[in-house]
Design a protein around this motif. Sequence first.
Motif, mmCIF file in Angstrom:
data_model
loop_
_atom_site.group_PDB
_atom_site.id
_atom_site.type_symbol
_atom_site.label_atom_id
_atom_site.label_comp_id
_atom_site.label_asym_id
_atom_site.label_seq_id
_atom_site.Cartn_x
_atom_site.Cartn_y
_atom_site.Cartn_z
ATOM 1 N N PRO A 130 10.677 -2.165 7.061
ATOM 2 C CA PRO A 130 9.476 -2.112 7.904
ATOM 3 C C PRO A 130 9.826 -2.040 9.387
ATOM 4 O O PRO A 130 10.859 -2.568 9.811
ATOM 5 N N LYS A 131 8.965 -1.374 10.155
ATOM 6 C CA LYS A 131 9.125 -1.251 11.601
ATOM 7 C C LYS A 131 7.852 -1.743 12.271
ATOM 8 O O LYS A 131 6.956 -2.262 11.606
ATOM 9 N N ASP A 132 7.755 -1.549 13.564
ATOM 10 C CA ASP A 132 6.563 -1.965 14.312
ATOM 11 C C ASP A 132 5.307 -1.251 13.833
ATOM 12 O O ASP A 132 4.214 -1.797 13.920
ATOM 13 N N ARG A 133 5.470 -0.009 13.378
ATOM 14 C CA ARG A 133 4.349 0.817 12.926
ATOM 15 C C ARG A 133 4.660 1.383 11.546
ATOM 16 O O ARG A 133 5.812 1.448 11.133
ATOM 17 N N ASP A 134 3.610 1.818 10.848
ATOM 18 C CA ASP A 134 3.800 2.526 9.580
ATOM 19 C C ASP A 134 4.547 3.825 9.861
ATOM 20 O O ASP A 134 4.396 4.407 10.933
ATOM 21 N N TYR A 135 5.351 4.284 8.902
ATOM 22 C CA TYR A 135 6.061 5.552 9.076
ATOM 23 C C TYR A 135 6.299 6.234 7.736
ATOM 24 O O TYR A 135 6.087 5.639 6.685
ATOM 25 N N SER A 140 4.869 0.889 5.070
ATOM 26 C CA SER A 140 3.928 0.196 5.948
ATOM 27 C C SER A 140 4.667 -0.846 6.776
ATOM 28 O O SER A 140 5.777 -1.259 6.438
ATOM 29 N N LYS A 141 4.030 -1.293 7.851
ATOM 30 C CA LYS A 141 4.673 -2.282 8.716
ATOM 31 C C LYS A 141 4.808 -3.629 8.000
ATOM 32 O O LYS A 141 5.626 -4.453 8.390
ATOM 33 N N SER A 142 4.054 -3.836 6.916
ATOM 34 C CA SER A 142 4.205 -5.061 6.132
ATOM 35 C C SER A 142 5.339 -4.950 5.112
ATOM 36 O O SER A 142 5.689 -5.931 4.460
#
Length: 60
Positions: free
Chosen positions: A12-17, A30-32
């Motif tokens: 996971p990162k700061d934003r979905d990718y 997802s960021k989760s």
Amino acid sequence: MLNDMAVRNAKPKDRDYKLADSEGLYLFVSKSGHKSWRLKYRFAGKERRLVFGLSTGAQN
């Protein structure tokens, strides 16, 4: 094309990718931390998406 190691290492990162595979198929992270396979396609001139469920590597 994505391989098993790339899917397992997707964190996971700061934003979905998205991690692109081929022919509109991609791994959505997802960021989760949830991972799902999705397919983007066009039907009758409109963009659509299918979600195939959680990635098998999602239980990490």
